[in-house]
Write a protein that holds these residues in place. Structure first.
Motif, PDB file in Angstrom:
ATOM      1  N   GLU A 124       7.434  47.830  23.092  1.00 21.49           N
ATOM      2  CA  GLU A 124       6.650  46.979  23.987  1.00 21.49           C
ATOM      3  C   GLU A 124       5.532  47.771  24.648  1.00 21.49           C
ATOM      4  O   GLU A 124       4.392  47.294  24.777  1.00 21.49           O
ATOM      5  CB  GLU A 124       7.573  46.381  25.052  1.00 21.49           C
ATOM      6  CG  GLU A 124       6.922  45.291  25.882  1.00 21.49           C
ATOM      7  CD  GLU A 124       7.904  44.590  26.806  1.00 21.49           C
ATOM      8  OE1 GLU A 124       7.429  43.803  27.648  1.00 21.49           O
ATOM      9  OE2 GLU A 124       9.120  44.835  26.698  1.00 21.49           O
ATOM     10  N   GLN A 128       1.326  47.373  24.307  1.00 21.66           N
ATOM     11  CA  GLN A 128       0.445  47.247  25.468  1.00 21.66           C
ATOM     12  C   GLN A 128      -0.745  48.196  25.412  1.00 21.66           C
ATOM     13  O   GLN A 128      -1.740  47.990  26.119  1.00 21.66           O
ATOM     14  CB  GLN A 128       1.241  47.478  26.760  1.00 21.66           C
ATOM     15  CG  GLN A 128       2.210  46.368  27.093  1.00 21.66           C
ATOM     16  CD  GLN A 128       2.917  46.584  28.409  1.00 21.66           C
ATOM     17  OE1 GLN A 128       2.742  47.621  29.062  1.00 21.66           O
ATOM     18  NE2 GLN A 128       3.726  45.621  28.825  1.00 21.66           N
ATOM     19  N   GLU A 129      -0.650  49.219  24.581  1.00 21.38           N
ATOM     20  CA  GLU A 129      -1.758  50.167  24.474  1.00 21.38           C
ATOM     21  C   GLU A 129      -3.003  49.529  23.865  1.00 21.38           C
ATOM     22  O   GLU A 129      -4.095  50.098  23.942  1.00 21.38           O
ATOM     23  CB  GLU A 129      -1.334  51.383  23.648  1.00 21.38           C
ATOM     24  CG  GLU A 129      -0.295  52.247  24.347  1.00 21.38           C
ATOM     25  CD  GLU A 129       0.175  53.403  23.486  1.00 21.38           C
ATOM     26  OE1 GLU A 129      -0.301  53.518  22.335  1.00 21.38           O
ATOM     27  OE2 GLU A 129       1.008  54.193  23.964  1.00 21.38           O
ATOM     28  N   ASP A 130      -2.850  48.354  23.268  1.00 20.50           N
ATOM     29  CA  ASP A 130      -3.993  47.620  22.719  1.00 20.50           C
ATOM     30  C   ASP A 130      -4.513  46.570  23.685  1.00 20.50           C
ATOM     31  O   ASP A 130      -5.497  45.890  23.376  1.00 20.50           O
ATOM     32  CB  ASP A 130      -3.602  46.945  21.394  1.00 20.50           C
ATOM     33  CG  ASP A 130      -3.382  47.966  20.282  1.00 20.50           C
ATOM     34  OD1 ASP A 130      -4.063  49.011  20.306  1.00 20.50           O
ATOM     35  OD2 ASP A 130      -2.525  47.726  19.414  1.00 20.50           O
ATOM     36  N   GLU A 131      -3.844  46.383  24.829  1.00 22.02           N
ATOM     37  CA  GLU A 131      -4.237  45.362  25.795  1.00 22.02           C
ATOM     38  C   GLU A 131      -5.104  45.987  26.887  1.00 22.02           C
ATOM     39  O   GLU A 131      -4.646  46.838  27.650  1.00 22.02           O
ATOM     40  CB  GLU A 131      -2.990  44.727  26.427  1.00 22.02           C
ATOM     41  CG  GLU A 131      -2.046  44.078  25.436  1.00 22.02           C
ATOM     42  CD  GLU A 131      -2.651  42.833  24.795  1.00 22.02           C
ATOM     43  OE1 GLU A 131      -3.550  42.235  25.425  1.00 22.02           O
ATOM     44  OE2 GLU A 131      -2.232  42.486  23.681  1.00 22.02           O
ATOM     45  N   ILE A 132      -6.353  45.555  26.947  1.00 24.06           N
ATOM     46  CA  ILE A 132      -7.301  46.208  27.860  1.00 24.06           C
ATOM     47  C   ILE A 132      -6.891  46.057  29.320  1.00 24.06           C
ATOM     48  O   ILE A 132      -7.065  46.974  30.123  1.00 24.06           O
ATOM     49  CB  ILE A 132      -8.740  45.685  27.607  1.00 24.06           C
ATOM     50  CG1 ILE A 132      -9.751  46.550  28.365  1.00 24.06           C
ATOM     51  CG2 ILE A 132      -8.877  44.210  27.983  1.00 24.06           C
ATOM     52  CD1 ILE A 132     -11.193  46.288  27.963  1.00 24.06           C
ATOM     53  N   PHE A 133      -6.301  44.913  29.695  1.00 20.41           N
ATOM     54  CA  PHE A 133      -5.874  44.738  31.081  1.00 20.41           C
ATOM     55  C   PHE A 133      -4.705  45.654  31.422  1.00 20.41           C
ATOM     56  O   PHE A 133      -4.622  46.183  32.528  1.00 20.41           O
ATOM     57  CB  PHE A 133      -5.512  43.270  31.347  1.00 20.41           C
ATOM     58  CG  PHE A 133      -6.688  42.411  31.711  1.00 20.41           C
ATOM     59  CD1 PHE A 133      -7.054  42.230  33.038  1.00 20.41           C
ATOM     60  CD2 PHE A 133      -7.443  41.801  30.726  1.00 20.41           C
ATOM     61  CE1 PHE A 133      -8.153  41.451  33.373  1.00 20.41           C
ATOM     62  CE2 PHE A 133      -8.547  41.025  31.046  1.00 20.41           C
ATOM     63  CZ  PHE A 133      -8.908  40.839  32.382  1.00 20.41           C
ATOM     64  N   GLU A 134      -3.775  45.841  30.488  1.00 18.41           N
ATOM     65  CA  GLU A 134      -2.639  46.734  30.718  1.00 18.41           C
ATOM     66  C   GLU A 134      -3.108  48.175  30.864  1.00 18.41           C
ATOM     67  O   GLU A 134      -2.694  48.896  31.773  1.00 18.41           O
ATOM     68  CB  GLU A 134      -1.638  46.620  29.562  1.00 18.41           C
ATOM     69  CG  GLU A 134      -0.861  45.322  29.540  1.00 18.41           C
ATOM     70  CD  GLU A 134       0.176  45.246  30.641  1.00 18.41           C
ATOM     71  OE1 GLU A 134       0.483  46.285  31.260  1.00 18.41           O
ATOM     72  OE2 GLU A 134       0.682  44.134  30.892  1.00 18.41           O
ATOM     73  N   ARG A 234     -13.003  48.609  21.742  1.00 15.41           N
ATOM     74  CA  ARG A 234     -13.138  47.200  22.051  1.00 15.41           C
ATOM     75  C   ARG A 234     -14.601  46.853  22.300  1.00 15.41           C
ATOM     76  O   ARG A 234     -15.358  47.655  22.853  1.00 15.41           O
ATOM     77  CB  ARG A 234     -12.347  46.834  23.328  1.00 15.41           C
ATOM     78  CG  ARG A 234     -10.844  46.851  23.154  1.00 15.41           C
ATOM     79  CD  ARG A 234     -10.371  45.609  22.407  1.00 15.41           C
ATOM     80  NE  ARG A 234      -8.935  45.583  22.296  1.00 15.41           N
ATOM     81  CZ  ARG A 234      -8.235  46.222  21.367  1.00 15.41           C
ATOM     82  NH1 ARG A 234      -8.862  46.964  20.471  1.00 15.41           N
ATOM     83  NH2 ARG A 234      -6.930  46.122  21.322  1.00 15.41           N
TER      84      ARG A 234
END
Length: 378
Positions: A124, A128-134, A234
């Motif tokens: 998990e 999240q390492e691909d989610e800019i907000f995370e 991104r």
């Protein structure tokens, strides 16, 4: 009704006859606030493992039992606490109470399940390492809280989670899963006296022991502007401005919430200036995250990489204007209506009500805080 049992456990029972369902929450102080750099993610790991095996049932048998009751069982862990939430039909409440007591007092934290949960959490975290907000949120917290554990992510860290051991899990559970550190809430179509007696027989029988929950952790004041950046592959840029925030039971916490709602509202000046007037951002907003210790206030805007300098400039202009001029009555009234609307929606589900009451009581607001929320916002 609220009661403190002889061993220090706090129980809150709420009656709601709307539907024949009941929800219960067992919450403990803990979370990232009691973690260290090497133990990031330990509170969450313990919470997940509470549903993965006891002296009487395996993880599969627990899941099958919950399903046979048509129930929902969910562990949780956050900045300041962890625990379990269970919802089921009201006629099955006695079985639910027995199950929750078993999970809290007889969990064995099997080695095989520890390995499985470590792997799932690591996966998990990798996603999240691909989610800019995370990614941005983590960077902001580490920059804003240089030493306080609020800089940690509730799930932990990809480097630390695989190193956590069953021995650490057992020690954490022994230290924090104690009656004086617990709040148990039951809300729904229940008989108050029967539930109180059942909790007295089960939770009340747990041995009393004090817990070393620190009243306040030190953190240096932010006396300068700290800047941090991180590059991602991104075609977008995310700007986050972080400020020290309030505490759960702080008197001006509600004013902070209203101010944050003004800043994040679609009719608010920040939205109008950045998005409507300049067309610079596709999403922006603000959020206040209180804590046992002072939390943080976050203002964010997502935009094109080429526009990030201009977006930051407009955001800073609007925040400076807010500081200098305050807000209009219309902005404040709209924000208050928005917050009260969200609050009323949250109260439509007994599961949400039970968890809200448990955490409010656990964090010092008191179990009746949800009934006074609208008055304080107004």
């Amino acid at each position: 009704t609220r009661a403190v049992l002889s061993n220090g456990a706090t129980t809150v029972i709420g009656v709601d006859r709307t539907l024949p369902i009941a929800a219960m929450v067992v919450a403990f102080r803990g979370g990232v606030r009691v973690e260290t750099d090497p133990t990031q993610g330990l509170s969450n790991l313990v919470a997940q493992l509470l549903t993965k095996g006891t002296t009487h049932r395996s993880a599969l048998e627990i899941a099958q039992h919950v399903e046979s009751l048509g129930g929902i069982l969910e562990p949780f862990s956050g900045r300041d606490g962890f625990g379990l939430v269970l919802q089921l039909l009201a006629p099955d409440l006695s079985e639910g109470l027995a199950l929750m007591h078993e999970l809290v007092t007889q969990s064995t934290f099997p080695e095989a399940e520890v390995a499985i949960q470590r792997r799932l959490i690591a996966q998990e975290l990798k996603a999240q390492e691909d989610e800019i907000f995370e990614v941005s949120g983590r960077l902001l917290r580490r920059t804003l809280f240089e030493h306080h554990p609020y800089r940690f992510h509730p799930l932990g860290d990809r480097q630390t989670v695989p190193t956590l051991t069953r021995a650490q899990v057992l020690e954490f559970a022994k230290e924090w899963i104690v009656p004086s550190n617990a709040v148990i809430t039951v809300v729904g179509d229940v008989q108050q006296s029967q539930v109180a007696q059942a909790l007295q027989r089960s939770v009340g029988a747990m041995p009393a022991r004090e817990v070393a929950w620190p009243s306040r952790l030190p953190e240096e004041a932010v006396d300068d502007i700290r800047r941090a950046s991180q590059t991602m592959d991104r075609e977008q840029a995310l700007i986050m401005l972080g400020f020290r925030g309030g505490q759960y039971a702080q008197a001006d916490r509600y004013a902070l919430d209203v101010m944050t709602a003004v800043l994040s509202g679609m009719a608010g000046r920040l939205f109008q200036a950045v998005r409507e007037e300049h067309g610079l951002s596709y999403t922006l907003g603000a959020v206040h995250v209180p804590g046992w210790d002072p939390g943080y206030l976050l203002i964010y805007a997502a935009t094109r990489p080429s526009e990030q300098t201009k977006v930051l400039e407009v955001m800073e202009q609007q925040l400076a204007r807010a500081v200098a001029e305050g807000f209009t009555e219309e902005e404040v009234d709209q924000a208050k209506r928005y917050l009260i609307g969200l609050h009323r929606m949250d109260l439509q589900h007994v599961m949400g009500v039970a968890k809200r009451i448990a955490l409010d009581e656990l964090y010092g607001l008191g179990y009746e805080a949800l009934t006074s929320y609208e008055t304080k916002i107004n």
